[in-house]
Design a protein around this motif. Structure first.
Motif, short mmCIF file in Angstrom:
data_model
loop_
_atom_site.label_atom_id
_atom_site.label_comp_id
_atom_site.label_asym_id
_atom_site.label_seq_id
_atom_site.Cartn_x
_atom_site.Cartn_y
_atom_site.Cartn_z
N LEU A 105 0.52 -1.27 0.10
CA LEU A 105 -0.15 0.15 0.03
C LEU A 105 0.67 1.04 -0.11
O LEU A 105 2.16 1.36 0.60
N THR A 106 0.41 2.33 -0.29
CA THR A 106 1.23 3.28 -0.32
C THR A 106 0.00 4.90 0.22
O THR A 106 -0.80 4.55 0.14
N GLY A 107 0.80 5.62 0.49
CA GLY A 107 0.20 6.81 1.20
C GLY A 107 0.54 6.78 3.07
O GLY A 107 1.75 5.63 3.43
N ASP A 108 0.07 7.12 3.75
CA ASP A 108 0.43 7.71 4.88
C ASP A 108 -0.84 7.34 6.09
O ASP A 108 -0.69 6.79 7.61
N GLU A 109 -1.70 6.89 5.82
CA GLU A 109 -2.42 5.72 6.80
C GLU A 109 -2.97 4.37 6.03
O GLU A 109 -3.69 4.30 4.67
N ILE A 110 -3.58 3.82 6.63
CA ILE A 110 -4.71 2.50 6.17
C ILE A 110 -5.72 2.46 6.06
O ILE A 110 -6.32 2.77 7.25
N TYR A 111 -6.58 2.11 5.12
CA TYR A 111 -8.22 2.29 5.67
C TYR A 111 -8.93 0.47 4.78
O TYR A 111 -8.65 -0.09 4.29
N ILE A 112 -9.58 0.56 5.83
CA ILE A 112 -10.60 -0.44 5.52
C ILE A 112 -12.34 -0.45 5.32
O ILE A 112 -11.95 0.82 6.34
N ASP A 113 -12.35 -1.06 4.41
CA ASP A 113 -14.32 -1.15 4.50
C ASP A 113 -14.57 -2.02 4.62
O ASP A 113 -14.42 -3.25 3.70
N ALA A 114 -16.12 -2.12 4.67
CA ALA A 114 -17.38 -3.66 4.95
C ALA A 114 -18.16 -3.16 4.33
O ALA A 114 -18.97 -1.91 4.06
N HIS A 115 -19.09 -4.36 3.38
CA HIS A 115 -20.35 -3.94 3.60
C HIS A 115 -21.37 -5.01 4.16
O HIS A 115 -20.95 -6.03 5.03
N ILE A 116 -22.17 -4.59 4.80
CA ILE A 116 -23.46 -4.45 5.57
C ILE A 116 -24.57 -4.94 5.24
O ILE A 116 -25.42 -4.08 4.69
N LEU A 117 -24.63 -5.72 5.43
CA LEU A 117 -26.20 -7.02 4.65
C LEU A 117 -27.24 -6.26 6.48
O LEU A 117 -27.32 -7.05 7.14
N LYS A 118 -28.25 -5.88 5.59
CA LYS A 118 -29.39 -5.79 7.47
C LYS A 118 -30.74 -6.45 6.65
O LYS A 118 -31.23 -5.70 5.57
N TRP A 119 -30.45 -7.64 7.32
CA TRP A 119 -32.13 -8.48 6.59
C TRP A 119 -33.55 -7.59 7.79
O TRP A 119 -33.42 -7.53 8.93
N LYS A 120 -34.10 -7.61 7.15
CA LYS A 120 -35.73 -7.52 7.80
C LYS A 120 -36.24 -7.96 8.19
O LYS A 120 -35.63 -9.07 8.30
N PRO A 121 -37.55 -7.44 9.54
CA PRO A 121 -38.16 -8.56 9.89
C PRO A 121 -38.08 -9.31 9.43
O PRO A 121 -38.39 -10.99 9.58
N LEU A 122 -39.23 -9.19 7.97
CA LEU A 122 -39.62 -10.48 7.51
C LEU A 122 -38.67 -11.92 7.49
O LEU A 122 -39.02 -13.20 6.81
N ALA A 123 -37.56 -11.31 7.03
CA ALA A 123 -35.79 -12.49 6.92
C ALA A 123 -35.54 -13.01 8.17
O ALA A 123 -35.09 -14.11 8.54
N ASN A 124 -35.59 -12.14 9.21
CA ASN A 124 -35.78 -12.88 10.63
C ASN A 124 -36.09 -13.52 11.06
O ASN A 124 -35.24 -14.61 11.71
N VAL A 125 -37.11 -14.09 10.60
CA VAL A 125 -38.05 -15.55 11.08
C VAL A 125 -37.27 -16.93 10.39
O VAL A 125 -38.07 -18.27 10.97
N LEU A 126 -36.32 -16.15 9.41
CA LEU A 126 -35.56 -17.52 8.68
C LEU A 126 -34.48 -17.65 9.04
O LEU A 126 -33.38 -18.37 8.70
N GLY A 127 -34.15 -16.74 10.47
CA GLY A 127 -32.71 -16.43 10.67
C GLY A 127 -31.53 -16.46 10.45
O GLY A 127 -30.31 -16.03 10.51
N LEU A 128 -31.98 -15.37 9.23
CA LEU A 128 -31.18 -14.32 8.55
C LEU A 128 -31.36 -12.64 9.67
O LEU A 128 -32.67 -12.25 10.08
N HIS A 129 -29.68 -11.70 10.07
CA HIS A 129 -30.01 -10.89 10.63
C HIS A 129 -28.52 -10.18 10.52
O HIS A 129 -28.29 -10.50 8.97
N THR A 130 -28.09 -9.17 10.65
CA THR A 130 -27.28 -8.58 10.26
C THR A 130 -26.04 -9.14 9.74
O THR A 130 -25.96 -10.33 10.91
N ALA A 131 -25.59 -8.89 9.14
CA ALA A 131 -24.59 -9.63 8.65
C ALA A 131 -23.06 -8.55 7.72
O ALA A 131 -23.58 -7.36 7.21
N TYR A 132 -21.38 -8.90 8.11
CA TYR A 132 -20.68 -8.41 7.13
C TYR A 132 -19.87 -9.11 6.77
O TYR A 132 -20.24 -9.86 6.65
N GLU A 133 -19.40 -8.22 5.43
CA GLU A 133 -18.02 -9.13 4.93
C GLU A 133 -16.97 -7.66 4.43
O GLU A 133 -17.53 -6.37 4.24
#
Length: 216
Positions: A105-133
């Motif tokens: 990497l080049t620069g003065d700082e290190i940067y990192i980011d992530a995708h966040i998936l937020k499942w709605k209550p309709l999907a929560n009943v299937l066991g799907l909840h907030t997840a990240y990558e």
């Protein structure tokens, strides 16, 4: 840290719906042979519906591969940073369940980011909840002019998967009742010398801090 929940259930549902769809399609074929057009139409449409539901459940299950369930603040990765020259450094990223990867990497700082998936209550009943990558890692310059004109280094942290749910949600509005993929989070810290960093993730976003003494 655990893989995103709900995936085994989705795989089971995909198989169940697939089997039911096949049964109804066979029943529709039998009805057609017996000259029962109404029965053929009903059975065939029902079979196609179950097959579609099975395909949807399977696609979501495949798309969740690489994502991890997020219920509280937890460690997403460890990064060993080593300067190799002026505004140049290497970052060795240790993500659970993956081999370590080294990025220049080049620069003065290190940067990192992530995708966040937020499942709605309709999907929560299937066991799907907030997840990240974790999405990408890059170098970042302190000076804006350098950020515009100097070498930029960006590397993907995403694992390959057959279905990209984050991209699909942004493209197709019909997924809105089940999933919110508008949210991403990024953070950065200055690189002043060799260091060991922890990347933490919570429902409020990402955080980078010095690794705790004695942490592995």
């Amino acid at each position: 840290m655990t893989p995103a929940s709900g995936t085994p259930l989705l795989v089971g549902l995909a198989i169940l719906f697939g089997v039911l769809g096949a049964i109804f399609l066979v029943a529709g074929t039998v009805a057609l042979r017996r000259a029962r057009p109404l029965g053929f139409g009903v059975q065939t449409l029902t079979g196609l519906l179950f097959l579609s539901l099975g395909a949807l459940a399977g696609a979501i299950g495949l798309g969740m591969r690489g994502y991890r369930a997020l219920t509280h603040e937890e460690l997403a990765a460890r990064i060993d940073v080593r300067p190799v020259g002026p505004q140049r450094f290497t970052a060795t990223v240790h993500v659970p369940d993956r081999p370590a990867a080294i990025y220049e990497l080049t620069g003065d700082e290190i940067y990192i980011d992530a995708h966040i998936l937020k499942w709605k209550p309709l999907a929560n009943v299937l066991g799907l909840h907030t997840a990240y990558e974790l999405h990408r890692i890059s170098g970042r310059y302190d000076d804006i002019d350098q950020e515009r004109t100097s070498d930029r280094t960006v590397h993907s942290l995403v694992t390959e998967k057959p279905v990209d749910l984050f991209r699909l949600r942004r493209r197709y509005a019909f997924l809105a009742p089940m999933l919110d993929a508008e949210y991403g989070s990024g953070t950065f810290v200055p690189v002043r010398g060799p260091s060991e960093l922890e990347v933490l993730v919570s429902t409020t976003g990402l955080l980078i801090r010095e690794a705790r003494s004695g942490a592995k």
